[in-house]
Write an enzyme that holds these catalytic residues in place. Structure first.
Site, PDB file in Angstrom:
ATOM      1  N   HIS A 197       8.800 -94.256 -21.239  1.00  7.73           N
ATOM      2  CA  HIS A 197       9.459 -93.600 -21.005  1.00  7.73           C
ATOM      3  C   HIS A 197      11.046 -93.392 -21.507  1.00  7.73           C
ATOM      4  CE1 HIS A 197       6.895 -92.773 -17.720  1.00  7.73           C
ATOM      5  NE2 HIS A 197       6.629 -93.596 -17.678  1.00  7.73           N
ATOM      6  N   ARG A 235      28.442 -92.057 -18.417  1.00  7.28           N
ATOM      7  CA  ARG A 235      28.494 -92.472 -19.873  1.00  7.28           C
ATOM      8  C   ARG A 235      27.745 -91.298 -21.126  1.00  7.28           C
ATOM      9  NH1 ARG A 235      23.401 -93.533 -21.402  1.00  7.28           N
ATOM     10  NH2 ARG A 235      22.133 -94.485 -20.017  1.00  7.28           N
TER      11      ARG A 235
END
Length: 668
Positions: A235, A292
Site C-alpha cells: 500500500h 499537504r
C-alpha cells in the site's frame, strides 16, 4: 515575502524546500536530531537547531521544540514538509498562537480532512462520489464485523487517521476480520495515536489516481491535473506518473472537478491532494485528502513547469495563486521512481548501513534527483529508508520510459541493499510498459519482477577480473612510486599470469589473466574463465570507471571497490564480486524454524503468545516495528511456544532470537 522560514522536516524533503526558498531569497532554518547532525539539509540551510534524540518521537515530532526554535531564530513561518507534523492540527494551531505562519492549510481544513471518516461525510455532502462502506463512529469490534459482513468481502480496514499505507488491512474472509481489526488498530494507535477505523468495499484491480489542488486566501482554486500512483507495494507507492495514461478525458475531467469541489467544501488554502480509487472503466471514488504536498509532487512540476513549493510560499504569505486554471497546461509526460534502501526479493525488507559508494544520474532538463543522501551517509532504523526520488520527463510516455531506464542504469549504490534493479524491471515489465495499471501490478508481474537469478557471462567475469587487476597495479604504483616496479603488466617478450578469485552469489570463480603485451597504458590479456579463453584489454578512467575492450568493442563500466568486494554496475544491475580470502567462512545459518529471529533491528510492538501456548501455522506470535513499518512474526507450523524472550516496547537487534518454538510432532 517571508524573510526567514523554519523547515520542520528532514532529508530530501527539507532539501527540496530549501531550494525553492533560496530561489526566492528566503533564509532557512533547519532542525535536526542526533542521527542527522551531519545531514545534507543541515548543511544546506542558513541556520540549524538541534531538537532531540534520533527517534522521531523525541525530535521531529516534538512540536514545542520546533516552535521554540522558530521563535529563537526569528523565523516568520514554518514549512512542515510532507510528513511528521504536516497534517497535525495541533501543531498548526500552536503556530497560529505564536504568530508564526503555518505553510499549509487552515486548522479547520486539517481537522475536516484529517480523519478519513469525517472527510467522507463532508465529501458525500459536497457530491463527491464515495466507495461503499462504513464511516461511522461506532468502533465496537462485533459491530464493525457486522458492517463488514454486510458490505461483503473482500473489505479494507483503514485507520481513520492513517496515511502512507499504514493502518490498513485487506480482509478476504469473515473469520479473519477480528484478528485483522486488532492488528490494524494496534498499528494505528502506535503510528497516529488514534485507533479508530473505517470499513470499505475492496475494489478489485483498482487504479490509484490523485489530483493536485491549490487554493489561496482569496477564494481561488485550481487543479494541476492528476498523477497515477497505482504501482504500490504494501500500500505504499513505488512508481508515479503524470498525467494518468489510458484514461478517458471525460472521466479525468470529472475527477478534477470533484477534487476542486472537495477543496472548496472545506475552504482549503495551500497545496492538497485528493486521492481516488478508480475502477478500470474510469469510475472514481473519493478515498481521502492529504492536506499537504505529496512525495510525488515532482511529476506534476515536470508536466506543468511550475514550482509547487514556491506556490506554497507565495500563498502562505497571502498572495494569489500564481496561475489561473486556463493558464495551466500539460507538457509531455513524467515518471517518478522511489529509490529505497531495501531488498525487494526479501519482501521489501528495509536495509540499513553505510552507503560506501553513491553515483546519481546526470541531472538536466529530462532527469531530476531529489535526495538528502550523499556517499558516506548511513541509512538507520530511525527514518524512512528512501535514498532518493528519481524523476524523468519525456515528450510522451514512451520517451519518458526510455529516460527512466537510462537514468536507472546510471544510478549506482553500494553498501546497502537497494531496489534499483527491481525498479528497472518494473519499468520494463509488460504491464507497466503498456500502461495496464492497477494496485496489484507487482503481484501480477511477480514471476518476472522477482526472478533475481543472475546470468553472468564469462565476458563480464573476465571484465571484473581485469578491473581488479588494474586496480591492484594502480595501488602498487602509488605505493612504490615507480610505474612497473611492483608488478609489471607489460614487458617485452614476457608472458606473466595473474590469478584472480571471486565469489558471486553462491558461485566461486578462479580466473587466470595472461599478459599479451600491448602498451603500459592499455595492456592486453587472455582471460581463462570456465574453460573459455577471452582476449581483452582495459584502461581505468578514474576510481569508479573502466573501459574494457573486448571482441572489438569498447564498453564503459562503472564500479566501486571495498575491502570485501568489487561491485560492477551494468545495465541497471549490480554484480558484487566478493573477494575470497583464506579465512573465508560461509555465512552462518540465520536460524531454524524452531528459533525465530529478528529479521532486522526494531522495536517489539505486540506480543500475542506466552510460554507453553499452542498455536497454529501462520498465527501471529508478535509484531516488530522498524523503518516505519510493522512486521508480523508468524508460526512456521503448528506447535507450542517454548519461550518468548521479549516484551512490548523492547528494542531488538537483527538476529536476536525472539521466540523458541517447538513443532507439534516434537511435543512429548
Amino acid at each position: 515575502m517571508f524573510n526567514k522560514i523554519l523547515i520542520a522536516n528532514r532529508g530530501e524533503i527539507a532539501c527540496r524546500v530549501i531550494r525553492s526558498a533560496k530561489k526566492l531569497g528566503i533564509a532557512t532554518v533547519a532542525v535536526y536530531s542526533d542521527a542527522d547532525a551531519n545531514a545534507q539539509h543541515v548543511k544546506l540551510a542558513d541556520e540549524a537547531i538541534y531538537i532531540g534524540e534520533s527517534p522521531a518521537s523525541q525530535s521531529y515530532l516534538q512540536a514545542d521544540r520546533i516552535i521554540q526554535a522558530a521563535l529563537d531564530t526569528g523565523a516568520e513561518a514554518i514549512h512542515p514538509g510532507y510528513g511528521f507534523l504536516s497534517e497535525n492540527d495541533k501543531f498548526a494551531e500552536a503556530c497560529e498562537k505564536n504568530n508564526i505562519t503555518f505553510i499549509g492549510p487552515p486548522v479547520a481544513a486539517i481537522l475536516a480532512m484529517g480523519l478519513k471518516a469525517t472527510s467522507k461525510t463532508l465529501m458525500e455532502k459536497a457530491g463527491v462520489p464515495l466507495t461503499p462502506g462504513y464511516h461511522g463512529t461506532n468502533q465496537d469490534a462485533d459491530f464493525l464485523k457486522q458492517q463488514a459482513d454486510a458490505i461483503g468481502y473482500p473489505v479494507l480496514i483503514k485507520a481513520s487517521a492513517g496515511g502512507g499505507g499504514k493502518g490498513m488491512r485487506l480482509v478476504k474472509r469473515s473469520e479473519d476480520f477480528l484478528s485483522s481489526l486488532a492488528s490494524c488498530k494496534s498499528e494505528a494507535k502506535s503510528s497516529f495515536g488514534n485507533n479508530d477505523v473505517l470499513i470499505e468495499r475492496y475494489v478489485i484491480n483498482p487504479r490509484h489516481i490523485e489530483v493536485q489542488v491549490f487554493g489561496d486566501k482569496h477564494g481561488n482554486y485550481v487543479h494541476l491535473f492528476e498523477r497515477d500512483c497505482s504501482v504500490q507495494r504494501r500500500h505504499q507507492k513505488v512508481l508515479e506518473e503524470a498525467p494518468a495514461p489510458k484514461m478517458q478525458e471525460a472521466k479525468l475531467e470529472a475527477m478534477r472537478e470533484a477534487a476542486i469541489n472537495a477543496a472548496r467544501a472545506v475552504d482549503y488554502v495551500g497545496a492538497g491532494t485528493i486521492e481516488f480509487i478508480v475502477e478500470q472503466d474510469g469510475t472514481a471514488y473519493f478515498m481521502e485528502m492529504n492536506t499537504r504536498l505529496q512525495v510525488e509532487h515532482p511529476v506534476t512540476e515536470m508536466i506543468t513547469r511550475q514550482d509547487l513549493v514556491e506556490w506554497q510560499l507565495r500563498v502562505a504569505f497571502g498572495g494569489p495563486l500564481p496561475k489561473q486554471q486556463h493558464e495551466l497546461q500539460i507538457h509531455g509526460h513524467a515518471l517518478e521512481a522511489r529509490v529505497y534502501a531495501e531488498e525487494p526479493e526479501k519482501g521489501f525488507m528495509p536495509a540499513i548501513g553505510q552507503i560506501n559508494y553513491l553515483h546519481y544520474p546526470t541531472q538536466n532538463a529530462f532527469v531530476r534527483v531529489d535526495s538528502g543522501i550523499i556517499e558516506g551517509d548511513e541509512i538507520t532504523t530511525f527514518y524512512d529508508p528512501m535514498i532518493a526520488k528519481l524523476i524523468v520527463w519525456g515528450e510522451n510516455r514512451e520517451a519518458a520510459l526510455v529516460q527512466m531506464h537510462n537514468a536507472l542504469s546510471q544510478f549506482h549504490v553500494e553498501g546497502v541493499g537497494n531496489n534499483i534493479a527491481f525498479l528497472d524491471r518494473l519499468v520494463a515489465s509488460e504491464s507497466f510498459t503498456n500502461a495496464n495499471l492497477d494496485t496489484n501490478l507487482i503481484q501480477r508481474e511477480e514471476d518476472y519482477l522477482f526472478n533475481t537469478t543472475q546470468h553472468t557471462s564469462n565476458e563480464l567475469i573476465a571484465s571484473a577480473a581485469l578491473t581488479e587487476l588494474l586496480l591492484r597495479f594502480t595501488k602498487n604504483k602509488v605505493a612504490n612510486n615507480a610505474v612497473w616496479q611492483a608488478d609489471p603488466l607489460w614487458r617485452s617478450n614476457v608472458q606473466i599470469r595473474y590469478p584472480v578469485k571471486f565469489r558471486l552469489a553462491d558461485q566461486e570463480f578462479s580466473i587466470r589473466l595472461t599478459s599479451q603485451g600491448g602498451s603500459m597504458k592499455q595492456p592486453h590479456f587472455v582471460a581463462e574463465v570456465n574453460g573459455e579463453q577471452i582476449e581483452l584489454g582495459g584502461e581505468l578512467l578514474n576510481k569508479n570507471a573502466v573501459v574494457i575492450t573486448l571482441n572489438g568493442k569498447k564498453d564503459k563500466l562503472a564500479f566501486s571497490q571495498s575491502d570485501s568486494a568489487l561491485t560492477i554496475f551494468k545495465n541497471g544491475k549490480t554484480y558484487a564480486f566478493n573477494y575470497i580470502q583464506n579465512h573465508y567462512n560461509a555465512e552462518e545459518d540465520q536460524g531454524s524454524a524452531a528459533n525465530l529471529k529478528a529479521p532486522m533491528p526494531g522495536a517489539i510492538t505486540q506480543v500475542f503468545v506466552t510460554a507453553n501456548q499452542s498455536v497454529k501455522k501462520d498465527d501471529v506470535l508478535l509484531t516488530l516495528e522498524a523503518m516505519k513499518m510493522e512486521y508480523a512474526i508468524r508460526a512456521p507450523f503448528d506447535g507450542v511456544v517454548v519461550a518468548s524472550y521479549f516484551q512490548k516496547g523492547d528494542q531488538v537487534k537483527a538476529g536476536d532470537e525472539l521466540v523458541e518454538f517447538q513443532a507439534l510432532e516434537e511435543v512429548a
